[in-house]
Structures are given as C-alpha cells and as structure tokens.
Design a protein around this motif. Structure first.
Motif, PDB file in Angstrom:
ATOM      1  N   TRP A 194       0.843  -1.193   0.000  1.00 20.45           N
ATOM      2  CA  TRP A 194       0.000   0.000   0.000  1.00 20.45           C
ATOM      3  C   TRP A 194       0.880   1.246   0.000  1.00 20.45           C
ATOM      4  CZ3 TRP A 194      -5.218  -0.119  -0.500  1.00 20.45           C
ATOM      5  CH2 TRP A 194      -5.836  -1.357  -0.305  1.00 20.45           C
ATOM      6  N   TYR A 195       0.497   2.174  -0.834  1.00 27.54           N
ATOM      7  CA  TYR A 195       1.108   3.502  -0.878  1.00 27.54           C
ATOM      8  C   TYR A 195       0.017   4.513  -0.560  1.00 27.54           C
ATOM      9  CZ  TYR A 195       5.317   1.721  -3.213  1.00 27.54           C
ATOM     10  OH  TYR A 195       6.481   1.064  -3.519  1.00 27.54           O
ATOM     11  N   ARG A 196       0.414   5.736  -0.264  1.00 28.02           N
ATOM     12  CA  ARG A 196      -0.565   6.794  -0.053  1.00 28.02           C
ATOM     13  C   ARG A 196      -0.047   8.112  -0.597  1.00 28.02           C
ATOM     14  NH1 ARG A 196      -0.305   7.249   6.598  1.00 28.02           N
ATOM     15  NH2 ARG A 196       1.801   8.160   6.735  1.00 28.02           N
ATOM     16  N   GLN A 197      -0.994   8.964  -0.934  1.00 28.04           N
ATOM     17  CA  GLN A 197      -0.641  10.281  -1.442  1.00 28.04           C
ATOM     18  C   GLN A 197      -1.572  11.310  -0.841  1.00 28.04           C
ATOM     19  OE1 GLN A 197      -0.502  10.634  -5.728  1.00 28.04           O
ATOM     20  NE2 GLN A 197       0.820  12.411  -5.588  1.00 28.04           N
ATOM     21  N   ALA A 198      -1.002  12.208  -0.049  1.00 28.39           N
ATOM     22  CA  ALA A 198      -1.760  13.301   0.538  1.00 28.39           C
ATOM     23  C   ALA A 198      -1.731  14.493  -0.421  1.00 28.39           C
ATOM     24  CB  ALA A 198      -1.163  13.692   1.889  1.00 28.39           C
ATOM     25  N   LEU A 240       5.435   5.061   0.175  1.00 25.16           N
ATOM     26  CA  LEU A 240       5.168   3.702   0.625  1.00 25.16           C
ATOM     27  C   LEU A 240       4.623   3.732   2.055  1.00 25.16           C
ATOM     28  CD1 LEU A 240       5.490   0.571   0.341  1.00 25.16           C
ATOM     29  CD2 LEU A 240       7.752   0.885   1.383  1.00 25.16           C
ATOM     30  N   VAL A 241       3.586   2.959   2.298  1.00 25.30           N
ATOM     31  CA  VAL A 241       3.063   2.777   3.649  1.00 25.30           C
ATOM     32  C   VAL A 241       3.558   1.440   4.206  1.00 25.30           C
ATOM     33  CG1 VAL A 241       1.004   2.552   5.076  1.00 25.30           C
ATOM     34  CG2 VAL A 241       1.011   4.133   3.125  1.00 25.30           C
ATOM     35  N   ALA A 281      -5.207  10.626   3.311  1.00 23.90           N
ATOM     36  CA  ALA A 281      -4.588  10.514   1.987  1.00 23.90           C
ATOM     37  C   ALA A 281      -5.439   9.593   1.125  1.00 23.90           C
ATOM     38  CB  ALA A 281      -3.176   9.948   2.094  1.00 23.90           C
ATOM     39  N   VAL A 282      -5.098   9.550  -0.140  1.00 25.62           N
ATOM     40  CA  VAL A 282      -5.616   8.504  -1.004  1.00 25.62           C
ATOM     41  C   VAL A 282      -4.638   7.336  -0.916  1.00 25.62           C
ATOM     42  CG1 VAL A 282      -6.248   7.844  -3.342  1.00 25.62           C
ATOM     43  CG2 VAL A 282      -6.708  10.172  -2.539  1.00 25.62           C
ATOM     44  N   VAL A 288      -8.927   7.889   2.457  1.00 23.97           N
ATOM     45  CA  VAL A 288      -8.993   7.741   3.909  1.00 23.97           C
ATOM     46  C   VAL A 288      -8.897   9.149   4.500  1.00 23.97           C
ATOM     47  CG1 VAL A 288      -7.799   6.919   5.969  1.00 23.97           C
ATOM     48  CG2 VAL A 288      -8.013   5.431   3.964  1.00 23.97           C
ATOM     49  N   THR A 289      -9.902   9.508   5.283  1.00 22.73           N
ATOM     50  CA  THR A 289      -9.945  10.829   5.900  1.00 22.73           C
ATOM     51  C   THR A 289     -10.053  10.668   7.410  1.00 22.73           C
ATOM     52  OG1 THR A 289     -11.030  11.776   3.953  1.00 22.73           O
ATOM     53  CG2 THR A 289     -11.120  13.048   5.995  1.00 22.73           C
TER      54      THR A 289
END
Length: 118
Positions: free
Chosen positions: A36-40, A47-48, A91-92, A114-115
């Motif tokens: 899983w990665y995330r982007q704010a 990388l998460v 982030a997404v 995710v908020t």
C-alpha cells in the motif's frame, strides 16, 4: 492485464480504525510484492507498507506499531489494518503489486480515500 480491486477506506475520527483490502483480478498472477502507498494533497506518493510472497514486510516509520499488513498468497489479496489513526494519515491509499522479471510488471489500484478528522 491484472486489475487491483480495492475496498475499505472512508472517514473516521482520530484514534479510530479502518481496514483496506485489495484483490488481484487474476488468480494466476503471483506478485513478488504487494503493498500500500498513499498520497496526501500536495505531497508525493509514499510507501506505507509492503509484504513479499515469503512474508518479509516493511513499514514506513510513521505507521509502525499502528498499521498491520497481511497477505494471502493463495487468494492474491493484501489487507492493511490501520489503528490509532491520526489526521496526518489522511490521503488517497493505493494498492500496489510488483512481479519482478524481464521486464518487471507493476500494477496499481484506483485508490481509496482515507480521511481522519481531529
């Protein structure tokens, strides 16, 4: 073509929990690495957590002790259990799968929001 189908995500208050799930569309696809990665907003994708098919895993420092990644090799699924969520986790989140070879194959999910509110 392999598709990664994500589910989970949503809105939660700080301290809450969410679980993200991801499944690869082709059962014969055996990725070496899923994660899983995330982007704010305004930030680069990061990388998460990720897990190899042999069980080795890696987490980014900011989520260690709060997030847990699990993988089912038989089903080609990867889950991310997120506890003690913080507003900075907003982030997404994108599922990712990599199969190394010549060439490498890298696939991404469509992303799930995710908020976390304070």
């Amino acid at each position: 073509q392999v598709q990664l189908v994500e589910s989970g995500g949503g809105s939660v208050q700080a301290g809450g929990s969410l679980t993200l799930s991801c499944a690869a569309s082709r059962s014969i696809f055996s990725p070496h690495l899923m994660g899983w990665y995330r982007q704010a907003p305004g930030k680069q994708r990061e990388l998460v957590a990720e897990v190899y098919s042999d069980g080795r895993m890696r987490y980014t420092d900011s989520v260690k002790g709060r997030f847990t990644i699990t993988r089912d090799n038989a089903k080609n699924t990867v889950d991310l259990q997120m506890n003690s969520l913080k507003p900075e986790d907003t982030a997404v989140y994108y599922c990712n799968a990599k199969k190394f070879g010549l060439p490498d194959y890298i696939f991404w999910g469509q992303g799930t929001q995710v908020t976390v509110s304070s």
